[in-house]
Design an enzyme around this catalytic site. Structure first.
Site, PDB file in Angstrom:
ATOM      1  NE  ARG A 159      -3.178   0.416   3.194  1.00 32.13           N
ATOM      2  CZ  ARG A 159      -3.916   0.364   4.302  1.00 32.13           C
ATOM      3  NH1 ARG A 159      -4.626  -0.717   4.575  1.00 32.13           N
ATOM      4  NH2 ARG A 159      -3.941   1.378   5.132  1.00 32.13           N
ATOM      5  NE  ARG A 170      -1.662   4.208   7.847  1.00 30.65           N
ATOM      6  CZ  ARG A 170      -1.300   2.966   7.511  1.00 30.65           C
ATOM      7  NH1 ARG A 170      -0.201   2.762   6.799  1.00 30.65           N
ATOM      8  NH2 ARG A 170      -2.038   1.951   7.866  1.00 30.65           N
TER       9      ARG A 170
HETATM   10  P1  AP5 Z   1      -4.121  -5.579   9.159  1.00 37.86           P
HETATM   11  O1  AP5 Z   1      -5.128  -6.567   9.621  1.00 37.86           O
HETATM   12  O2  AP5 Z   1      -4.114  -5.190   7.725  1.00 37.86           O
HETATM   13  O3  AP5 Z   1      -4.151  -4.292  10.125  1.00 37.86           O
HETATM   14  P2  AP5 Z   1      -5.226  -3.138  10.273  1.00 37.86           P
HETATM   15  O4  AP5 Z   1      -5.436  -2.907  11.722  1.00 37.86           O
HETATM   16  O5  AP5 Z   1      -6.431  -3.418   9.426  1.00 37.86           O
HETATM   17  O6  AP5 Z   1      -4.349  -1.963   9.711  1.00 37.86           O
HETATM   18  P3  AP5 Z   1      -4.625  -0.832   8.632  1.00 37.86           P
HETATM   19  O7  AP5 Z   1      -3.292  -0.242   8.300  1.00 37.86           O
HETATM   20  O8  AP5 Z   1      -5.429  -1.347   7.469  1.00 37.86           O
HETATM   21  O9  AP5 Z   1      -5.441   0.126   9.449  1.00 37.86           O
HETATM   22  P4  AP5 Z   1      -5.553   1.603   9.224  1.00 37.86           P
HETATM   23  O10 AP5 Z   1      -6.579   1.883  10.245  1.00 37.86           O
HETATM   24  O11 AP5 Z   1      -4.348   2.429   9.298  1.00 37.86           O
HETATM   25  O12 AP5 Z   1      -5.906   1.702   7.672  1.00 37.86           O
HETATM   26  P5  AP5 Z   1      -7.276   1.800   6.897  1.00 37.86           P
HETATM   27  O13 AP5 Z   1      -7.166   0.962   5.699  1.00 37.86           O
HETATM   28  O14 AP5 Z   1      -8.420   1.610   7.824  1.00 37.86           O
HETATM   29  O15 AP5 Z   1      -2.679  -6.161   9.571  1.00 37.86           O
HETATM   30  C1  AP5 Z   1      -1.490  -5.486   9.170  1.00 37.86           C
HETATM   31  C2  AP5 Z   1      -0.432  -6.519   8.758  1.00 37.86           C
HETATM   32  O16 AP5 Z   1      -0.057  -7.287   9.909  1.00 37.86           O
HETATM   33  C3  AP5 Z   1      -0.893  -7.525   7.710  1.00 37.86           C
HETATM   34  O17 AP5 Z   1       0.192  -7.799   6.856  1.00 37.86           O
HETATM   35  C4  AP5 Z   1      -1.241  -8.791   8.516  1.00 37.86           C
HETATM   36  O18 AP5 Z   1      -1.006  -9.965   7.761  1.00 37.86           O
HETATM   37  C5  AP5 Z   1      -0.287  -8.677   9.705  1.00 37.86           C
HETATM   38  N1  AP5 Z   1      -0.846  -9.159  10.965  1.00 37.86           N
HETATM   39  C6  AP5 Z   1      -2.104  -8.959  11.443  1.00 37.86           C
HETATM   40  N2  AP5 Z   1      -2.245  -9.515  12.654  1.00 37.86           N
HETATM   41  C7  AP5 Z   1      -1.047 -10.096  12.952  1.00 37.86           C
HETATM   42  C8  AP5 Z   1      -0.547 -10.845  14.084  1.00 37.86           C
HETATM   43  N3  AP5 Z   1      -1.321 -11.126  15.137  1.00 37.86           N
HETATM   44  N4  AP5 Z   1       0.740 -11.260  14.046  1.00 37.86           N
HETATM   45  C9  AP5 Z   1       1.548 -10.984  12.985  1.00 37.86           C
HETATM   46  N5  AP5 Z   1       1.123 -10.298  11.881  1.00 37.86           N
HETATM   47  C10 AP5 Z   1      -0.145  -9.853  11.883  1.00 37.86           C
HETATM   48  O19 AP5 Z   1      -7.271   3.342   6.492  1.00 37.86           O
HETATM   49  C11 AP5 Z   1      -6.394   3.857   5.522  1.00 37.86           C
HETATM   50  C12 AP5 Z   1      -6.615   5.336   5.339  1.00 37.86           C
HETATM   51  O20 AP5 Z   1      -7.985   5.593   4.929  1.00 37.86           O
HETATM   52  C13 AP5 Z   1      -6.457   6.204   6.607  1.00 37.86           C
HETATM   53  O21 AP5 Z   1      -5.106   6.555   6.830  1.00 37.86           O
HETATM   54  C14 AP5 Z   1      -7.323   7.415   6.246  1.00 37.86           C
HETATM   55  O22 AP5 Z   1      -6.677   8.273   5.331  1.00 37.86           O
HETATM   56  C15 AP5 Z   1      -8.504   6.786   5.541  1.00 37.86           C
HETATM   57  N6  AP5 Z   1      -9.583   6.402   6.453  1.00 37.86           N
HETATM   58  C16 AP5 Z   1      -9.987   5.153   6.781  1.00 37.86           C
HETATM   59  N7  AP5 Z   1     -11.018   5.189   7.657  1.00 37.86           N
HETATM   60  C17 AP5 Z   1     -11.275   6.514   7.881  1.00 37.86           C
HETATM   61  C18 AP5 Z   1     -12.214   7.203   8.708  1.00 37.86           C
HETATM   62  N8  AP5 Z   1     -13.112   6.556   9.484  1.00 37.86           N
HETATM   63  N9  AP5 Z   1     -12.183   8.551   8.710  1.00 37.86           N
HETATM   64  C19 AP5 Z   1     -11.314   9.230   7.934  1.00 37.86           C
HETATM   65  N10 AP5 Z   1     -10.387   8.638   7.152  1.00 37.86           N
HETATM   66  C20 AP5 Z   1     -10.372   7.280   7.114  1.00 37.86           C
END
Ligand code: AP5
Ligand code: ZN
Length: 213
Positions: A159, A170
């Site tokens: 990403r 972030r």
């Molecule tokens: P993963 O499960 O992908 O983690 P995640 O918590 O979903 O992390 P994200 O980075 O997707 O969350 P985020 O909140 O920053 O991003 P989002 O897409 O919501 O796991 C991460 C990695 O670790 C993977 O490779 C996985 O395999 C590994 N892993 C998982 N668990 C593990 C474990 N136990 N042990 C080892 N490895 C593990 O948002 C992106 C952007 O969108 C934001 O920055 C913002 O600009 C916008 N946005 C999204 N929502 C909003 C909102 N509500 N309001 C305003 N802007 C928003």
């Protein structure tokens, strides 16, 4: 049962949320995925959101609130799991108003937490399938064939916002804007907290117990 999952970037919301939603038959409404789909389709909302996302900033509230409401009411009879929404107190208040309007409620609010070093390791190594969106990790859940999705054979990519400098921003945005949600939700019925620093299956068991217990 309707559920909110919240916690810092990289804590595992997407990985665990998708698994749980599939198992219990809920829709997995992941705000980041919804936004990334809008960006790749070039919709008006996607065009407006892209610069914020690339910089690791929150997309304006009015945009994300409208998008999530559309998704919730599109399939109103079906339970949902929210991942990445709400992300600040103002979005949480909008969600409460929206649910009241549609006669819906949230039964569980689960806060997932892990030390910052875990978050950095997870985000730096994450790989996502271009075709089906499934997530992998270079070390913790590597694909069988390098660069290729196990599920559909699609190409894996990193990403744009998983670059080190954007990750740091972030995490800062999380501390300033999303962490205050803890105080907002702490005293509410159905609030649970889980340790998400362990291996994936351990975290999944803790999440299931938090949701079902
Ligand atoms: P993963 O499960 O992908 O983690 P995640 O918590 O979903 O992390 P994200 O980075 O997707 O969350 P985020 O909140 O920053 O991003 P989002 O897409 O919501 O796991 C991460 C990695 O670790 C993977 O490779 C996985 O395999 C590994 N892993 C998982 N668990 C593990 C474990 N136990 N042990 C080892 N490895 C593990 O948002 C992106 C952007 O969108 C934001 O920055 C913002 O600009 C916008 N946005 C999204 N929502 C909003 C909102 N509500 N309001 C305003 N802007 C928003
Ligand atoms: Zn795939």
């Amino acid at each position: 049962m309707n559920v909110i999952l919240f916690g810092p970037p990289g804590v595992g919301k997407g990985t665990q949320g998708e698994k749980l939603a599939t198992e219990v038959g809920s829709q997995h409404l992941a705000m980041g995925d919804i936004l990334r789909a809008a960006v790749s389709q070039g919709t008006e909302a996607g065009v407006a959101a892209k610069a914020y996302m690339d910089a690791g900033k929150l997309v304006p509230d009015e945009l994300v609130v409208a998008m999530i409401e559309d998704r919730i009411i599109a399939d109103e009879g079906r339970s949902f799991l929210l991942d990445g929404f709400p992300r600040n107190v103002s979005q949480a208040e909008s969600l409460d108003r929206m649910l009241a309007l549609h006669g819906l409620s949230i039964e569980r609010i689960v806060f997932m937490d892990a030390p910052e070093q875990n978050l950095l390791d997870r985000l730096c190594g994450r790989l996502i399938c271009k075709a089906c969106g499934f997530g992998f990790h270079r070390h913790y859940s590597p694909p069988r064939n390098s660069g290729v999705c196990d599920r559909c054979g699609g190409e894996l990519y990193q990403r744009d916002d998983d670059r080190e400098e954007v990750i740091a921003h972030r995490l800062e945005v999380y501390r300033e804007q999303t962490a205050p949600l803890l105080d907002f939700y702490k005293g509410k019925d159905g609030f649970r907290c889980i340790d998400a620093s362990g291996e994936m299956h351990v975290v999944y068991d803790a999440l299931k117990e938090a949701v079902e217990g």
